[in-house]
Design a protein around this motif. Sequence first.
Motif, PDB file in Angstrom:
ATOM      1  N   ARG A  94       6.064  -4.830  54.911  1.00 64.16           N
ATOM      2  CA  ARG A  94       5.106  -3.962  55.605  1.00 64.16           C
ATOM      3  C   ARG A  94       5.306  -4.070  57.109  1.00 64.16           C
ATOM      4  NH1 ARG A  94       0.907  -1.653  52.900  1.00 64.16           N
ATOM      5  NH2 ARG A  94       0.807  -2.165  50.673  1.00 64.16           N
ATOM      6  N   PHE A  95       4.973  -3.000  57.814  1.00 68.52           N
ATOM      7  CA  PHE A  95       5.124  -2.966  59.265  1.00 68.52           C
ATOM      8  C   PHE A  95       4.025  -3.783  59.940  1.00 68.52           C
ATOM      9  CE2 PHE A  95       4.705  -0.304  63.310  1.00 68.52           C
ATOM     10  CZ  PHE A  95       5.742  -0.962  63.940  1.00 68.52           C
ATOM     11  N   PHE A  96       4.404  -4.479  61.024  1.00 69.80           N
ATOM     12  CA  PHE A  96       3.457  -5.217  61.853  1.00 69.80           C
ATOM     13  C   PHE A  96       3.361  -4.520  63.208  1.00 69.80           C
ATOM     14  CE2 PHE A  96       2.596  -9.743  63.730  1.00 69.80           C
ATOM     15  CZ  PHE A  96       1.303  -9.378  64.005  1.00 69.80           C
ATOM     16  N   PHE A  97       4.358  -4.683  64.074  1.00 70.52           N
ATOM     17  CA  PHE A  97       4.394  -3.921  65.327  1.00 70.52           C
ATOM     18  C   PHE A  97       5.786  -4.010  65.940  1.00 70.52           C
ATOM     19  CE2 PHE A  97       3.391  -8.155  66.892  1.00 70.52           C
ATOM     20  CZ  PHE A  97       4.034  -8.242  68.121  1.00 70.52           C
ATOM     21  N   ASP A  98       6.031  -3.172  66.942  1.00 69.00           N
ATOM     22  CA  ASP A  98       7.315  -3.151  67.648  1.00 69.00           C
ATOM     23  C   ASP A  98       7.083  -3.434  69.127  1.00 69.00           C
ATOM     24  OD1 ASP A  98       5.940  -0.726  67.912  1.00 69.00           O
ATOM     25  OD2 ASP A  98       7.755   0.465  68.103  1.00 69.00           O
ATOM     26  N   GLU A  99       8.130  -3.913  69.786  1.00 66.31           N
ATOM     27  CA  GLU A  99       8.002  -4.367  71.176  1.00 66.31           C
ATOM     28  C   GLU A  99       9.364  -4.294  71.850  1.00 66.31           C
ATOM     29  OE1 GLU A  99       5.845  -8.157  73.418  1.00 66.31           O
ATOM     30  OE2 GLU A  99       6.392  -8.296  71.303  1.00 66.31           O
ATOM     31  N   ILE A 100       9.369  -3.999  73.155  1.00 67.71           N
ATOM     32  CA  ILE A 100      10.600  -4.003  73.944  1.00 67.71           C
ATOM     33  C   ILE A 100      10.655  -5.277  74.777  1.00 67.71           C
ATOM     34  CG2 ILE A 100      11.882  -2.899  75.817  1.00 67.71           C
ATOM     35  CD1 ILE A 100      10.846  -0.240  74.928  1.00 67.71           C
ATOM     36  N   PHE A 101      11.821  -5.920  74.792  1.00 63.28           N
ATOM     37  CA  PHE A 101      12.091  -7.035  75.693  1.00 63.28           C
ATOM     38  C   PHE A 101      13.235  -6.623  76.611  1.00 63.28           C
ATOM     39  CE2 PHE A 101      10.115  -9.352  72.147  1.00 63.28           C
ATOM     40  CZ  PHE A 101       9.159 -10.063  72.855  1.00 63.28           C
ATOM     41  N   ALA A 102      12.981  -6.633  77.914  1.00 70.89           N
ATOM     42  CA  ALA A 102      13.984  -6.170  78.866  1.00 70.89           C
ATOM     43  C   ALA A 102      14.047  -7.110  80.065  1.00 70.89           C
ATOM     44  CB  ALA A 102      13.658  -4.753  79.331  1.00 70.89           C
ATOM     45  N   LYS A 103      15.257  -7.254  80.596  1.00 75.40           N
ATOM     46  CA  LYS A 103      15.452  -8.043  81.817  1.00 75.40           C
ATOM     47  C   LYS A 103      16.321  -7.265  82.780  1.00 75.40           C
ATOM     48  CE  LYS A 103      14.425 -12.570  80.035  1.00 75.40           C
ATOM     49  NZ  LYS A 103      14.753 -14.000  80.009  1.00 75.40           N
ATOM     50  N   ALA A 104      15.897  -7.250  84.035  1.00 71.05           N
ATOM     51  CA  ALA A 104      16.593  -6.481  85.062  1.00 71.05           C
ATOM     52  C   ALA A 104      17.954  -7.099  85.371  1.00 71.05           C
ATOM     53  CB  ALA A 104      15.735  -6.427  86.323  1.00 71.05           C
ATOM     54  N   PRO A 105      18.843  -6.335  85.962  1.00 70.44           N
ATOM     55  CA  PRO A 105      20.132  -6.894  86.374  1.00 70.44           C
ATOM     56  C   PRO A 105      19.954  -8.076  87.328  1.00 70.44           C
ATOM     57  CG  PRO A 105      20.151  -4.509  86.550  1.00 70.44           C
ATOM     58  CD  PRO A 105      18.736  -4.904  86.262  1.00 70.44           C
ATOM     59  N   TYR A 209      14.297 -19.273  72.958  1.00 68.34           N
ATOM     60  CA  TYR A 209      13.939 -18.885  74.321  1.00 68.34           C
ATOM     61  C   TYR A 209      14.985 -17.916  74.837  1.00 68.34           C
ATOM     62  CZ  TYR A 209      16.853 -20.954  78.103  1.00 68.34           C
ATOM     63  OH  TYR A 209      17.812 -21.226  79.055  1.00 68.34           O
ATOM     64  N   SER A 210      14.725 -17.384  76.014  1.00 67.72           N
ATOM     65  CA  SER A 210      15.648 -16.431  76.615  1.00 67.72           C
ATOM     66  C   SER A 210      15.889 -16.821  78.066  1.00 67.72           C
ATOM     67  CB  SER A 210      15.064 -15.018  76.546  1.00 67.72           C
ATOM     68  OG  SER A 210      15.920 -14.099  77.182  1.00 67.72           O
ATOM     69  N   ALA A 211      17.164 -16.925  78.426  1.00 69.13           N
ATOM     70  CA  ALA A 211      17.514 -17.222  79.814  1.00 69.13           C
ATOM     71  C   ALA A 211      17.447 -15.947  80.643  1.00 69.13           C
ATOM     72  CB  ALA A 211      18.903 -17.843  79.864  1.00 69.13           C
ATOM     73  N   GLY A 212      17.984 -16.000  81.848  1.00 61.40           N
ATOM     74  CA  GLY A 212      17.980 -14.827  82.705  1.00 61.40           C
ATOM     75  C   GLY A 212      19.037 -13.819  82.276  1.00 61.40           C
ATOM     76  N   ASN A 213      19.279 -12.859  83.137  1.00 59.25           N
ATOM     77  CA  ASN A 213      20.281 -11.821  82.867  1.00 59.25           C
ATOM     78  C   ASN A 213      21.237 -11.744  84.051  1.00 59.25           C
ATOM     79  OD1 ASN A 213      21.747  -9.592  82.045  1.00 59.25           O
ATOM     80  ND2 ASN A 213      20.216  -8.131  82.789  1.00 59.25           N
ATOM     81  N   PRO A 214      22.375 -12.448  83.991  1.00 55.51           N
ATOM     82  CA  PRO A 214      23.302 -12.455  85.126  1.00 55.51           C
ATOM     83  C   PRO A 214      24.214 -11.242  85.202  1.00 55.51           C
ATOM     84  CG  PRO A 214      24.152 -13.852  83.384  1.00 55.51           C
ATOM     85  CD  PRO A 214      22.807 -13.350  82.913  1.00 55.51           C
ATOM     86  N   THR A 215      24.033 -10.256  84.311  1.00 54.91           N
ATOM     87  CA  THR A 215      24.897  -9.077  84.323  1.00 54.91           C
ATOM     88  C   THR A 215      24.381  -8.041  85.322  1.00 54.91           C
ATOM     89  OG1 THR A 215      23.740  -7.776  82.627  1.00 54.91           O
ATOM     90  CG2 THR A 215      25.245  -9.503  81.855  1.00 54.91           C
ATOM     91  N   ASP A 216      25.165  -6.989  85.510  1.00 55.94           N
ATOM     92  CA  ASP A 216      24.822  -5.949  86.483  1.00 55.94           C
ATOM     93  C   ASP A 216      24.100  -4.759  85.858  1.00 55.94           C
ATOM     94  OD1 ASP A 216      25.939  -7.335  88.640  1.00 55.94           O
ATOM     95  OD2 ASP A 216      27.949  -6.570  88.186  1.00 55.94           O
ATOM     96  N   ASP A 217      23.700  -4.887  84.613  1.00 56.32           N
ATOM     97  CA  ASP A 217      22.938  -3.820  83.959  1.00 56.32           C
ATOM     98  C   ASP A 217      21.708  -4.426  83.302  1.00 56.32           C
ATOM     99  OD1 ASP A 217      22.163  -1.352  83.032  1.00 56.32           O
ATOM    100  OD2 ASP A 217      23.681  -1.234  81.444  1.00 56.32           O
ATOM    101  N   TRP A 218      20.761  -3.567  82.975  1.00 61.24           N
ATOM    102  CA  TRP A 218      19.578  -4.024  82.257  1.00 61.24           C
ATOM    103  C   TRP A 218      19.969  -4.565  80.890  1.00 61.24           C
ATOM    104  CZ3 TRP A 218      14.256  -4.027  83.307  1.00 61.24           C
ATOM    105  CH2 TRP A 218      13.907  -3.548  84.579  1.00 61.24           C
ATOM    106  N   ARG A 219      19.292  -5.634  80.478  1.00 56.89           N
ATOM    107  CA  ARG A 219      19.406  -6.111  79.104  1.00 56.89           C
ATOM    108  C   ARG A 219      18.164  -5.641  78.371  1.00 56.89           C
ATOM    109  NH1 ARG A 219      17.346 -11.490  76.659  1.00 56.89           N
ATOM    110  NH2 ARG A 219      15.639  -9.996  76.502  1.00 56.89           N
ATOM    111  N   ILE A 220      18.351  -4.765  77.386  1.00 57.74           N
ATOM    112  CA  ILE A 220      17.226  -4.157  76.692  1.00 57.74           C
ATOM    113  C   ILE A 220      17.381  -4.386  75.195  1.00 57.74           C
ATOM    114  CG2 ILE A 220      15.951  -2.024  76.250  1.00 57.74           C
ATOM    115  CD1 ILE A 220      17.054  -0.912  78.867  1.00 57.74           C
TER     116      ILE A 220
END
Length: 307
Positions: A94-105, A209-220
């Motif tokens: 059964r469905f619970f919910f959805d969510e976006i996790f994003a980190k800036a470049p 856990y999630s570290a930072g985003n060292p790339t030059d694009d958004w991590r989505i």
Amino acid sequence: MSLNRAPLQPVTDEDIATYERDGAVCLRNVLHHDWIDELLAPARRIVVDKEDVGLLPTIPGRYMARTVPAFRRLVFDSPLAEVCGRVQRSREVRFFFDEIFAKAPQSAERSIWHTDRMGWPVSGKMVPSLWLPLTPISEANSLEVIAGSQVQDVRYWLFSPNGRKMIRPPDRAPHPDCEPLRADPSVRFLKWAMEPGDLLVVHPWALHYSAGNPTDDWRIAVSVRMFGDDKTWDPRPDCVNLAGVSFDEMVTGERPAGPLFPLLWSEDGRRDDDREYPRGFAATWSKQRKAEVNEYAEFAKLLAKEA
């Protein structure tokens, strides 16, 4: 357009064994790239452009299936529910919910080590996070999981907005600092390079856990939560709030069901369509987007004060 309803690569016995052993499994090539093409544009509008698409002003990256057609299709028409059921050997999903996790470049923002277990107002173990990257993931900006940590029966104190307003009770442990464990050769830290269309399934008791985003694009990435067979209501005041469902409706011991928790997949082919699932929210508000709060950072401050 190829929006596949069955996984492009079937879930194998080895995948199931990996999930049960490690608390996480990376499944390759689950969704056709047409799914990613459909999802990435609205995801960028939400997290990069901060466009008002009718989501909650306090949590503008959650419940996209309520207002965004592409995410609604992901929930009801994609193979995610089948994958969820097969990986955790559940007869129904059964469905619970959805969510976006994003980190800036070039973001240095990190989450704290945590488990999702106590965030949800339910008992049982069948509510994994289905973590779907919409952009390429490197090991440098991957989600990271401690292998085997899902067997530890620890009721960690949650970093929810509710939890931040409460005093931690003595029977609830603060989330641990797992960084010193990197020096222990017996502890396996798991991380993955992933392509859009791959899927990471993470056990709700697994430390991650999630570290930072060292790339030059958004991590989505999109995280979709779904209930399996063993989930029953077990509401607690520190849990994450659920839009449209009060504690009065969460009858302890009953299984989640009803329009907000539609049956998405079952072994015998039963499933609900989206006709009764809400479109939008019960409340209205004068301002669409509030100041964003990094719950991880705020909770880390509280843990530092405790120490």
